[in-house]
Design a protein around this motif. Structure first.
Motif, PDB file in Angstrom:
ATOM      1  N   LEU A 200      -0.720   4.643 104.675  1.00 47.78           N
ATOM      2  CA  LEU A 200      -1.298   5.943 104.380  1.00 47.78           C
ATOM      3  C   LEU A 200      -2.812   5.871 104.239  1.00 47.78           C
ATOM      4  O   LEU A 200      -3.530   6.811 104.583  1.00 47.78           O
ATOM      5  N   GLU A 201      -3.270   4.745 103.725  1.00 46.60           N
ATOM      6  CA  GLU A 201      -4.687   4.599 103.395  1.00 46.60           C
ATOM      7  C   GLU A 201      -5.589   5.000 104.554  1.00 46.60           C
ATOM      8  O   GLU A 201      -6.628   5.648 104.362  1.00 46.60           O
ATOM      9  N   ALA A 202      -5.186   4.622 105.756  1.00 44.52           N
ATOM     10  CA  ALA A 202      -6.016   4.911 106.919  1.00 44.52           C
ATOM     11  C   ALA A 202      -5.949   6.383 107.315  1.00 44.52           C
ATOM     12  O   ALA A 202      -6.862   6.901 107.940  1.00 44.52           O
ATOM     13  N   LYS A 203      -4.873   7.038 106.935  1.00 43.34           N
ATOM     14  CA  LYS A 203      -4.608   8.362 107.494  1.00 43.34           C
ATOM     15  C   LYS A 203      -4.989   9.528 106.596  1.00 43.34           C
ATOM     16  O   LYS A 203      -5.379  10.588 107.071  1.00 43.34           O
ATOM     17  N   ILE A 204      -4.821   9.358 105.301  1.00 42.51           N
ATOM     18  CA  ILE A 204      -4.972  10.513 104.430  1.00 42.51           C
ATOM     19  C   ILE A 204      -5.342  10.064 103.018  1.00 42.51           C
ATOM     20  O   ILE A 204      -4.990   8.977 102.592  1.00 42.51           O
ATOM     21  N   ARG A 205      -6.058  10.926 102.323  1.00 43.87           N
ATOM     22  CA  ARG A 205      -6.366  10.647 100.929  1.00 43.87           C
ATOM     23  C   ARG A 205      -5.167  11.106 100.103  1.00 43.87           C
ATOM     24  O   ARG A 205      -4.810  12.280 100.118  1.00 43.87           O
ATOM     25  N   ILE A 206      -4.536  10.181  99.440  1.00 40.26           N
ATOM     26  CA  ILE A 206      -3.336  10.541  98.689  1.00 40.26           C
ATOM     27  C   ILE A 206      -3.249   9.693  97.429  1.00 40.26           C
ATOM     28  O   ILE A 206      -3.510   8.491  97.453  1.00 40.26           O
ATOM     29  N   ASN A 207      -2.897  10.335  96.343  1.00 42.51           N
ATOM     30  CA  ASN A 207      -2.775   9.628  95.063  1.00 42.51           C
ATOM     31  C   ASN A 207      -1.463   8.854  95.023  1.00 42.51           C
ATOM     32  O   ASN A 207      -0.448   9.316  95.541  1.00 42.51           O
ATOM     33  N   ARG A 208      -1.495   7.701  94.368  1.00 42.34           N
ATOM     34  CA  ARG A 208      -0.278   6.890  94.360  1.00 42.34           C
ATOM     35  C   ARG A 208       0.862   7.584  93.631  1.00 42.34           C
ATOM     36  O   ARG A 208       2.024   7.436  93.977  1.00 42.34           O
ATOM     37  N   VAL A 209       0.522   8.394  92.637  1.00 35.08           N
ATOM     38  CA  VAL A 209       1.561   9.156  91.940  1.00 35.08           C
ATOM     39  C   VAL A 209       2.288  10.080  92.911  1.00 35.08           C
ATOM     40  O   VAL A 209       3.504  10.222  92.861  1.00 35.08           O
ATOM     41  N   THR A 210       1.518  10.677  93.782  1.00 33.60           N
ATOM     42  CA  THR A 210       2.106  11.599  94.753  1.00 33.60           C
ATOM     43  C   THR A 210       3.105  10.883  95.648  1.00 33.60           C
ATOM     44  O   THR A 210       4.158  11.427  95.981  1.00 33.60           O
ATOM     45  N   ILE A 211       2.768   9.669  96.034  1.00 32.02           N
ATOM     46  CA  ILE A 211       3.706   8.913  96.872  1.00 32.02           C
ATOM     47  C   ILE A 211       5.038   8.728  96.163  1.00 32.02           C
ATOM     48  O   ILE A 211       6.101   8.958  96.731  1.00 32.02           O
ATOM     49  N   TYR A 212       4.977   8.322  94.892  1.00 33.73           N
ATOM     50  CA  TYR A 212       6.214   8.160  94.132  1.00 33.73           C
ATOM     51  C   TYR A 212       7.000   9.454  94.083  1.00 33.73           C
ATOM     52  O   TYR A 212       8.206   9.489  94.279  1.00 33.73           O
ATOM     53  N   ARG A 213       6.271  10.540  93.829  1.00 34.60           N
ATOM     54  CA  ARG A 213       6.966  11.822  93.710  1.00 34.60           C
ATOM     55  C   ARG A 213       7.585  12.251  95.039  1.00 34.60           C
ATOM     56  O   ARG A 213       8.705  12.762  95.083  1.00 34.60           O
ATOM     57  N   ILE A 214       6.861  12.037  96.108  1.00 33.39           N
ATOM     58  CA  ILE A 214       7.390  12.414  97.421  1.00 33.39           C
ATOM     59  C   ILE A 214       8.618  11.582  97.767  1.00 33.39           C
ATOM     60  O   ILE A 214       9.633  12.102  98.232  1.00 33.39           O
TER      61      ILE A 214
END
Lengths: 155, 155
Positions: free
Chosen positions: A48-62
């Motif tokens: 994801l790091e290369a593609k989009i700014r996303i919080n790690r919490v969001t990843i867990y939630r998704i």
DNA sequence: ACCAAAAATGCAACTTCGTTGCAATAGCTA
DNA sequence: TAGCTATTGCAACGAAGTTGCATTTTTGGT
């Protein structure tokens, strides 16, 4: 695993499930749809790091949301790092092979138990050292408890 | 699982494996030997708390030592918490049942794949919702790499 | 297209988990 | 029992995962 999936298809998955189409969810789903092997959390974060700014919490939630809606499956592995893969009809539950050396997790052909005997035949491309079977669902007491709750109208 | 094991037996296990008989190791081994179901780390910690003063680091070290010497087996489960059980000849590898409601992990009868078909018969005491099969060992490339290393004398 | 309500995300803080280095202690062998 | 070695305890650290709350983004109706 799955053949490469187009971005259009991942949008459809979200739509069919009734989930909002946020860039973060689309990005996570695309990674899972376009990998040839199941990925663990750190793999997802890296991708994801290369593609989009996303919080790690969001990843867990998704991921837990996807799991709840059965868009993805979680694959347990000893040692704590679990893996995720897309759960579609074209990608049914199947065994996995975890290399104890490089820790790569690869997918094996789906098999019925009746097929398994012959499938576990002579020379496969893996040296099989350990087979782990985990079955889950509801145990007898919990199933009865659930029934009672339903009868008495409790949630 | 195993029939209750006497403390004397756990001492024998350590002796046969050539490990020193420290109170901490004996205590951990006794817990694993006297439980009817596999236990996870927090279960082990709880059980130990009443019996002996032991540092949590020591528990990790003992468990990984036992695993290395194949005194115990680790059972993967989705969600991250893994379970441990005694690995003796009387307790061969077998499937487990994880209740998604109470998270209790119980042992099923050991089965060969050829037995599995009939075993997964009509009315069992569990509602089976998910079967997970994980196989581990060495993948082709790692196996070849290992061979090459052996040939060239490297460790 | 816009606006309001609802949903999702980001952020900060916190807990738990597992690991590592080093000092103190205990087990083993002679 | 003395001394060497192995094991444990302790402190500190980093990573993993969770929660509450403020902010931003989606969505659906106008």
């Amino acid at each position: 695993m799955l053949p490469k999936t187009k971005d259009k298809d991942t949008l459809l998955i979200l739509q069919k499930t009734g989930l909002s189409k946020t860039p973060q969810r689309i990005a996570v789903l695309n990674i899972l749809a376009n990998t040839t092997v199941p990925v663990n959390i750190s793999g997802i974060r890296d991708a994801l790091e290369a593609k989009i700014r996303i919080n790690r919490v969001t990843i867990y939630r998704i991921l837990s949301l996807f799991k709840k809606h059965m868009i993805i499956r979680e694959i347990a592995s000893t040692g704590g790092t679990n893996y995720f893969e897309l759960a579609t009809m074209e990608n049914p539950v199947h065994p996995h092979f975890l290399c104890r050396n490089c820790a790569a997790l690869s997918c094996l052909e789906p098999l019925t138990f009746s097929q398994a005997n012959q499938w576990l035949g002579p020379d496969k491309d893996y040296s099989i050292e350990h087979i782990e079977i985990n079955i889950s669902g509801l145990c007898a007491s919990c199933r009865n408890a659930t029934k009672l709750q339903k009868r008495s109208g409790k949630v």
